[in-house]
Design a protein around this motif. Structure first.
Motif, PDB file in Angstrom:
ATOM      1  N   LYS A  34     -32.068  43.475  -0.714  1.00  0.00           N
ATOM      2  CA  LYS A  34     -32.576  44.094  -1.599  1.00  0.00           C
ATOM      3  C   LYS A  34     -32.469  43.017  -2.750  1.00  0.00           C
ATOM      4  CE  LYS A  34     -34.113  48.107  -4.086  1.00  0.00           C
ATOM      5  NZ  LYS A  34     -33.453  49.768  -4.223  1.00  0.00           N
ATOM      6  N   GLU A  35     -33.416  41.877  -2.874  1.00  0.00           N
ATOM      7  CA  GLU A  35     -33.086  41.441  -3.996  1.00  0.00           C
ATOM      8  C   GLU A  35     -31.495  40.913  -4.309  1.00  0.00           C
ATOM      9  OE1 GLU A  35     -35.959  43.869  -6.702  1.00  0.00           O
ATOM     10  OE2 GLU A  35     -33.728  43.966  -7.265  1.00  0.00           O
ATOM     11  N   ARG A  36     -30.939  41.016  -5.083  1.00  0.00           N
ATOM     12  CA  ARG A  36     -29.328  40.252  -5.331  1.00  0.00           C
ATOM     13  C   ARG A  36     -28.655  41.245  -3.911  1.00  0.00           C
ATOM     14  NH1 ARG A  36     -31.388  40.510  -9.926  1.00  0.00           N
ATOM     15  NH2 ARG A  36     -30.517  41.913 -10.785  1.00  0.00           N
ATOM     16  N   LEU A  37     -28.541  41.891  -3.208  1.00  0.00           N
ATOM     17  CA  LEU A  37     -27.968  42.961  -2.566  1.00  0.00           C
ATOM     18  C   LEU A  37     -28.027  42.316  -1.098  1.00  0.00           C
ATOM     19  CD1 LEU A  37     -28.180  46.114  -4.611  1.00  0.00           C
ATOM     20  CD2 LEU A  37     -26.076  44.253  -4.816  1.00  0.00           C
ATOM     21  N   LYS A  38     -26.540  42.406  -0.135  1.00  0.00           N
ATOM     22  CA  LYS A  38     -26.807  42.244   1.007  1.00  0.00           C
ATOM     23  C   LYS A  38     -25.960  43.244   1.681  1.00  0.00           C
ATOM     24  CE  LYS A  38     -25.301  38.893   3.738  1.00  0.00           C
ATOM     25  NZ  LYS A  38     -25.801  37.674   4.896  1.00  0.00           N
ATOM     26  N   ALA A  39     -25.772  44.441   2.078  1.00  0.00           N
ATOM     27  CA  ALA A  39     -25.320  45.850   2.820  1.00  0.00           C
ATOM     28  C   ALA A  39     -24.811  45.029   4.695  1.00  0.00           C
ATOM     29  CB  ALA A  39     -25.832  46.509   2.921  1.00  0.00           C
ATOM     30  N   THR A  40     -23.679  44.521   4.566  1.00  0.00           N
ATOM     31  CA  THR A  40     -23.422  44.405   6.057  1.00  0.00           C
ATOM     32  C   THR A  40     -21.986  45.619   6.297  1.00  0.00           C
ATOM     33  OG1 THR A  40     -21.499  43.158   5.543  1.00  0.00           O
ATOM     34  CG2 THR A  40     -23.697  41.724   5.577  1.00  0.00           C
ATOM     35  N   LEU A  41     -22.833  45.831   8.158  1.00  0.00           N
ATOM     36  CA  LEU A  41     -21.161  47.089   8.736  1.00  0.00           C
ATOM     37  C   LEU A  41     -20.784  46.392   9.894  1.00  0.00           C
ATOM     38  CD1 LEU A  41     -20.456  50.182   8.971  1.00  0.00           C
ATOM     39  CD2 LEU A  41     -22.727  50.040  11.126  1.00  0.00           C
ATOM     40  N   THR A  42     -19.720  46.064   9.668  1.00  0.00           N
ATOM     41  CA  THR A  42     -18.533  46.564  11.590  1.00  0.00           C
ATOM     42  C   THR A  42     -18.348  47.525  11.451  1.00  0.00           C
ATOM     43  OG1 THR A  42     -16.610  46.329  10.188  1.00  0.00           O
ATOM     44  CG2 THR A  42     -17.759  44.336  10.527  1.00  0.00           C
ATOM     45  N   LYS A  43     -17.172  47.250  12.733  1.00  0.00           N
ATOM     46  CA  LYS A  43     -17.413  48.690  13.158  1.00  0.00           C
ATOM     47  C   LYS A  43     -16.098  49.751  12.334  1.00  0.00           C
ATOM     48  CE  LYS A  43     -17.345  47.968  18.335  1.00  0.00           C
ATOM     49  NZ  LYS A  43     -17.348  47.204  19.720  1.00  0.00           N
ATOM     50  N   LYS A  44     -15.610  49.394  11.260  1.00  0.00           N
ATOM     51  CA  LYS A  44     -14.351  49.644  10.097  1.00  0.00           C
ATOM     52  C   LYS A  44     -15.255  49.220   9.376  1.00  0.00           C
ATOM     53  CE  LYS A  44     -10.655  49.389  13.409  1.00  0.00           C
ATOM     54  NZ  LYS A  44      -8.712  48.455  13.575  1.00  0.00           N
ATOM     55  N   GLU A  45     -15.529  48.885   9.121  1.00  0.00           N
ATOM     56  CA  GLU A  45     -16.110  48.656   7.508  1.00  0.00           C
ATOM     57  C   GLU A  45     -17.103  48.294   7.260  1.00  0.00           C
ATOM     58  OE1 GLU A  45     -12.681  46.279   5.874  1.00  0.00           O
ATOM     59  OE2 GLU A  45     -13.552  44.688   7.011  1.00  0.00           O
ATOM     60  N   SER A  46     -17.873  48.092   6.003  1.00  0.00           N
ATOM     61  CA  SER A  46     -18.966  48.057   5.319  1.00  0.00           C
ATOM     62  C   SER A  46     -18.683  47.271   4.249  1.00  0.00           C
ATOM     63  CB  SER A  46     -19.832  48.474   5.653  1.00  0.00           C
ATOM     64  OG  SER A  46     -21.512  48.461   5.214  1.00  0.00           O
ATOM     65  N   PHE A  47     -19.233  46.198   3.599  1.00  0.00           N
ATOM     66  CA  PHE A  47     -19.934  45.747   2.658  1.00  0.00           C
ATOM     67  C   PHE A  47     -21.032  44.959   1.457  1.00  0.00           C
ATOM     68  CE2 PHE A  47     -15.013  43.439   3.036  1.00  0.00           C
ATOM     69  CZ  PHE A  47     -15.043  43.195   4.085  1.00  0.00           C
ATOM     70  N   LEU A  48     -20.881  45.215   0.600  1.00  0.00           N
ATOM     71  CA  LEU A  48     -22.406  45.031   0.017  1.00  0.00           C
ATOM     72  C   LEU A  48     -21.561  43.452  -1.525  1.00  0.00           C
ATOM     73  CD1 LEU A  48     -25.037  46.222  -1.779  1.00  0.00           C
ATOM     74  CD2 LEU A  48     -23.178  47.397  -2.969  1.00  0.00           C
ATOM     75  N   HIS A  49     -22.614  43.098  -0.769  1.00  0.00           N
ATOM     76  CA  HIS A  49     -22.180  41.627  -1.350  1.00  0.00           C
ATOM     77  C   HIS A  49     -23.659  41.453  -2.595  1.00  0.00           C
ATOM     78  CE1 HIS A  49     -20.285  40.060   2.351  1.00  0.00           C
ATOM     79  NE2 HIS A  49     -20.936  40.727   3.498  1.00  0.00           N
ATOM     80  N   ILE A  50     -23.041  41.155  -3.744  1.00  0.00           N
ATOM     81  CA  ILE A  50     -24.006  40.703  -4.287  1.00  0.00           C
ATOM     82  C   ILE A  50     -24.062  39.712  -4.971  1.00  0.00           C
ATOM     83  CG2 ILE A  50     -24.457  41.792  -6.854  1.00  0.00           C
ATOM     84  CD1 ILE A  50     -22.187  44.119  -6.765  1.00  0.00           C
ATOM     85  N   THR A  51     -24.764  38.699  -5.174  1.00  0.00           N
ATOM     86  CA  THR A  51     -24.723  37.183  -5.487  1.00  0.00           C
ATOM     87  C   THR A  51     -25.708  37.047  -6.424  1.00  0.00           C
ATOM     88  OG1 THR A  51     -25.487  36.801  -3.019  1.00  0.00           O
ATOM     89  CG2 THR A  51     -26.042  34.941  -4.166  1.00  0.00           C
ATOM     90  N   ALA A  52     -24.479  36.246  -7.708  1.00  0.00           N
ATOM     91  CA  ALA A  52     -25.154  35.818  -8.372  1.00  0.00           C
ATOM     92  C   ALA A  52     -26.132  36.807  -9.494  1.00  0.00           C
ATOM     93  CB  ALA A  52     -26.850  35.362  -8.462  1.00  0.00           C
ATOM     94  N   PRO A  53     -25.057  37.657  -9.729  1.00  0.00           N
ATOM     95  CA  PRO A  53     -25.568  39.388  -9.927  1.00  0.00           C
ATOM     96  C   PRO A  53     -25.840  39.343 -11.588  1.00  0.00           C
ATOM     97  CG  PRO A  53     -22.599  38.682 -10.379  1.00  0.00           C
ATOM     98  CD  PRO A  53     -23.801  38.159  -9.455  1.00  0.00           C
ATOM     99  N   LYS A  54     -26.553  40.516 -12.113  1.00  0.00           N
ATOM    100  CA  LYS A  54     -26.973  40.279 -13.542  1.00  0.00           C
ATOM    101  C   LYS A  54     -26.438  41.577 -15.019  1.00  0.00           C
ATOM    102  CE  LYS A  54     -31.291  38.074 -12.400  1.00  0.00           C
ATOM    103  NZ  LYS A  54     -33.051  37.481 -12.263  1.00  0.00           N
ATOM    104  N   PRO A  55     -26.087  41.664 -15.055  1.00  0.00           N
ATOM    105  CA  PRO A  55     -26.318  42.429 -16.645  1.00  0.00           C
ATOM    106  C   PRO A  55     -26.499  43.963 -16.330  1.00  0.00           C
ATOM    107  CG  PRO A  55     -26.787  41.015 -17.862  1.00  0.00           C
ATOM    108  CD  PRO A  55     -26.864  40.487 -16.729  1.00  0.00           C
ATOM    109  N   GLU A  56     -27.594  43.915 -15.572  1.00  0.00           N
ATOM    110  CA  GLU A  56     -28.720  44.636 -15.055  1.00  0.00           C
ATOM    111  C   GLU A  56     -28.321  45.831 -13.529  1.00  0.00           C
ATOM    112  OE1 GLU A  56     -29.997  42.120 -15.983  1.00  0.00           O
ATOM    113  OE2 GLU A  56     -32.255  41.764 -14.920  1.00  0.00           O
TER     114      GLU A  56
END
Lengths: 113, 112
Positions: free
Chosen positions: B59-81
């Protein structure tokens, strides 16, 4: 309304007082949830309603906490004989069903002095 | 004991500096993993639901991924908002429909 509405926004209570917190869910949402969020912590589950039925109250910390949703819409969380450790933000959320996508209100910040 | 741990507790980024937030979980059985965003003085706002290892949502600059033990929230080129606290939560298999277990969150600050 457009979102989940909670009142009051802030509540200050003297230790030993009873308080009542109100939640107005999104119209048509059958599921309603109460969570407690202490400062710097994630929300902790208190209780869950489906329509007027309270299906899970396993998170209520003591018998001083009581929640109701008599007509399957507005809900009230009541805390009797408040203690300092009850100070927290109380969040209400609603959904069309289950916990797949919750819509939260802005919460009631309770301070017990 | 079922547990959700988020790291780091706080993250400061410069605008445009991509990074990832971590959510690790130790649960008896996972039925779903959720990401929420919380702004000061507000309730959490739903972002994503992930159900199985290998699943990704964007969703926009955010990407969430999931493995069997953890999840990552990747933020690409973040903005102050994008500055907010990001909360991870899990729903247990066989657990109550309403009982989500939340982590403590990662407080993200993005400076211009």
């Amino acid at each position: 309304g457009a979102g989940v509405s909670q009142s009051p926004r802030y509540k200050v209570a003297k230790r030993g007082q009873d308080v009542a917190l109100r939640c107005d869910p999104i119209s048509g949402h059958v599921s309603l949830f109460w969570y407690q969020q202490a400062l710097g912590q994630g929300p902790e589950f208190l209780t869950y309603f489906q329509n007027e039925a309270q299906l899970d109250k396993s998170g209520l910390p003591s018998d001083r906490f009581f929640a109701e949703r008599p007509e399957g819409s507005v809900s009230t969380l009541k805390i009797q004989r408040t203690q300092q450790e009850d100070s927290a933000v109380y969040l209400c959320a609603s959904s069309l069903g289950g916990a797949e996508k919750l819509f939260f209100g802005s919460g009631t910040q309770l301070s017990v002095l | 004991e079922d547990q959700v741990t988020q790291s780091p507790e706080a993250l400061r980024l410069q605008e445009g500096e991509s990074s990832s937030l971590n959510c690790s979980y130790t649960v008896s059985g996972l039925r779903g993993l959720f990401w929420y965003r919380q702004d000061p003085g507000k309730g959490p706002e739903f972002l994503f639901t992930l159900y199985s290892a290998g699943e990704e949502k964007e969703k926009e600059r955010l990407k969430a991924t999931l493995t069997k033990k953890e999840s990552f929230l990747h933020i690409t080129a973040p903005k102050p908002e994008d500055s907010a606290t990001y909360l991870c939560a899990v729903r247990l298999r066989g657990g109550s429909q309403g009982n989500l277990i939340f982590g403590k969150g990662t407080k993200l600050s993005v400076k211009p």
